[in-house]
Design an enzyme around this catalytic site. Sequence first.
Site, PDB file in Angstrom:
ATOM      1  N   HIS A  77       0.868  -1.187   0.000  1.00  0.00           N
ATOM      2  CA  HIS A  77       0.000   0.000   0.000  1.00  0.00           C
ATOM      3  C   HIS A  77       0.899   1.229   0.000  1.00  0.00           C
ATOM      4  CE1 HIS A  77      -3.676  -2.332   0.884  1.00  0.00           C
ATOM      5  NE2 HIS A  77      -2.843  -3.129   1.533  1.00  0.00           N
ATOM      6  N   ARG A  79       0.526   5.226  -0.247  1.00  0.00           N
ATOM      7  CA  ARG A  79      -0.680   6.008   0.074  1.00  0.00           C
ATOM      8  C   ARG A  79      -0.926   7.169  -0.871  1.00  0.00           C
ATOM      9  NH1 ARG A  79      -3.112   2.075   2.830  1.00  0.00           N
ATOM     10  NH2 ARG A  79      -2.298   1.741   4.930  1.00  0.00           N
ATOM     11  N   ASP A 166      -8.676  -4.894  -2.497  1.00  0.00           N
ATOM     12  CA  ASP A 166      -7.962  -5.096  -1.231  1.00  0.00           C
ATOM     13  C   ASP A 166      -8.317  -4.078  -0.151  1.00  0.00           C
ATOM     14  OD1 ASP A 166      -5.879  -6.828   0.050  1.00  0.00           O
ATOM     15  OD2 ASP A 166      -5.167  -4.835   0.557  1.00  0.00           O
ATOM     16  N   HIS A 193      -8.815 -10.228  -1.450  1.00  0.00           N
ATOM     17  CA  HIS A 193      -8.759 -10.040   0.005  1.00  0.00           C
ATOM     18  C   HIS A 193      -9.998 -10.753   0.524  1.00  0.00           C
ATOM     19  CE1 HIS A 193      -8.445  -7.363   3.750  1.00  0.00           C
ATOM     20  NE2 HIS A 193      -9.602  -7.989   3.893  1.00  0.00           N
ATOM     21  N   HIS A 246      -2.750 -12.403   1.417  1.00  0.00           N
ATOM     22  CA  HIS A 246      -2.486 -12.608   2.852  1.00  0.00           C
ATOM     23  C   HIS A 246      -3.258 -13.759   3.518  1.00  0.00           C
ATOM     24  CE1 HIS A 246      -5.903  -9.922   2.698  1.00  0.00           C
ATOM     25  NE2 HIS A 246      -5.194  -8.828   2.618  1.00  0.00           N
ATOM     26  N   ASP A 320       2.247  -6.908   2.274  1.00  0.00           N
ATOM     27  CA  ASP A 320       1.069  -6.137   2.693  1.00  0.00           C
ATOM     28  C   ASP A 320       1.526  -4.880   3.455  1.00  0.00           C
ATOM     29  OD1 ASP A 320      -1.493  -5.270   3.063  1.00  0.00           O
ATOM     30  OD2 ASP A 320      -2.094  -6.863   4.436  1.00  0.00           O
TER      31      ASP A 320
HETATM   32  O1  DOR Z   1      -4.105  -4.475   7.710  1.00  0.00           O
HETATM   33  C1  DOR Z   1      -4.436  -4.084   6.618  1.00  0.00           C
HETATM   34  N1  DOR Z   1      -4.139  -2.837   6.200  1.00  0.00           N
HETATM   35  N2  DOR Z   1      -5.130  -4.899   5.819  1.00  0.00           N
HETATM   36  C2  DOR Z   1      -5.659  -4.471   4.662  1.00  0.00           C
HETATM   37  O2  DOR Z   1      -6.270  -5.250   3.980  1.00  0.00           O
HETATM   38  C3  DOR Z   1      -5.534  -3.055   4.250  1.00  0.00           C
HETATM   39  C4  DOR Z   1      -4.336  -2.464   4.850  1.00  0.00           C
HETATM   40  C5  DOR Z   1      -4.286  -0.966   4.727  1.00  0.00           C
HETATM   41  O3  DOR Z   1      -4.550  -0.445   3.632  1.00  0.00           O
HETATM   42  O4  DOR Z   1      -3.953  -0.304   5.699  1.00  0.00           O
END
Ligand code: DOR
Length: 440
Positions: A77, A79, A166, A193, A246, A320
């Site tokens: 991820h 941002r 996700d 997911h 995951h 992740d």
């Molecule tokens: O723990 C997580 N954080 N699981 C997810 O599926 C999304 C992710 C996030 O974007 O912070």
Amino acid sequence: MSVKFPKTVSIIAGGRIIDPASGIDAVGDVYLKGGVIDKIELKKKALKTTAEMDAERSIADARGLIVAPGFIDVHVHLREPGREDEETIESGARAAAAGGFTSVCCMPNTDPPIDDQETVQFVIDQARDAACRVYPIGAITQGQRGEFLTEIGDMVAAGAVGISEDGKSVASAEVQRRAMEYVRMFDIPVISHCEDAALANNGVMNEGTVSTLLGMSGQPGAAEEIMVARDIQLAAFTGARLHIAHVSTAGSVKLIKRGKRDGVRVTGEAAPHHFSLIDRMIAESFNSNLRVNPPLRTEKDRKAVIAALADGTLDCIATDHAPHSVEEKDNEFDKAPPGMVGLETALGLVGKVLVVGGFLGWPRAIELLSTNPAKIVKVPGGTLAEGAPADITVFNPDEEWTVAPEKFFSLSHNSPFAGWSLTGRVKMTICRGKVTHIDE
Ligand code: DOR
């Protein structure tokens, strides 16, 4: 003074070259030219002394180190757009390079989500000078609202390498079915997911003895497994390529094993935290950095995930990587958002938990970190074969180091591994023939 890692490299000399895709595991030299692998010479004795290394500054001395195809993370991820205070494409790519990754696939739960051609293009443009290759994953539904499919073809044309919702599942089996029918045209995976929202019921940790003792809301493993089962069934029905993100429970492992045995085109990934941590640790610290989705499970689940990584039921390791701000994470456990950063601790956890733990060797670890993920998302790399891109990770498999999140290249530091001693450290990362990280 010896120059172990020059800023430009034309030969990586004397390392243990492990390239599962070409069946190589031997000491030798890797020659780079024009951004690709020029040739590999095995068991070459010529480049031996430090004096010789110093004489030609573009020779990297890899004696005692492992030379592997660059790591590929199919699940991060970044941002951007939306929360550039937590991570940008540039900072995430820098963290990836420090972790030995030469390619990452970024999930679409940004703000706005990556759900159309323009946003896919935006990510690709932002990543142009980044320290690793960045491949967007497009959303399955518009706005990730679960109703209407995105323009999948347009996103693929712009460079998306998979689609995923996700952060959550697509609740409607009908919508998920249509998505799977569409992706068959492009041979990209649906990355799932797996979380039945009703059954998960906003639980903040795994439902079980520990959640009961702590009086915290739990989500049962069945909330994941129901969706794993549904999506494997839909993949069998549609013929689509399905990748389960995951995987965290023994039950999900069993379902994937059965799906593979039945000939379903299903692959699966595990995150380092799911093979390193369990729910009981929450009771010991209440550290909100242990809150993650899917949640940390039981020791039985952790062991099943590890066995699946070793025996081929699971195909790759994906971090992740989920950056969150200090303000949001510095909160009571149930108020903090789920997720932890993972790019810069992945190799050390693989080394400590899986290799030193005796569950698998480095060749299998490299398959999980590079060879297989390249195949799942069909991106360049994943091999050191002649003519392949010069995407290379050089690491010391024996080096022990202590995790200090404040030193991370990531803009976020939400790691529960602070203070842990890990084994295996990235020494140099090369992407497209250019050095993107040196451990100095
Ligand atoms: O723990 C997580 N954080 N699981 C997810 O599926 C999304 C992710 C996030 O974007 O912070």
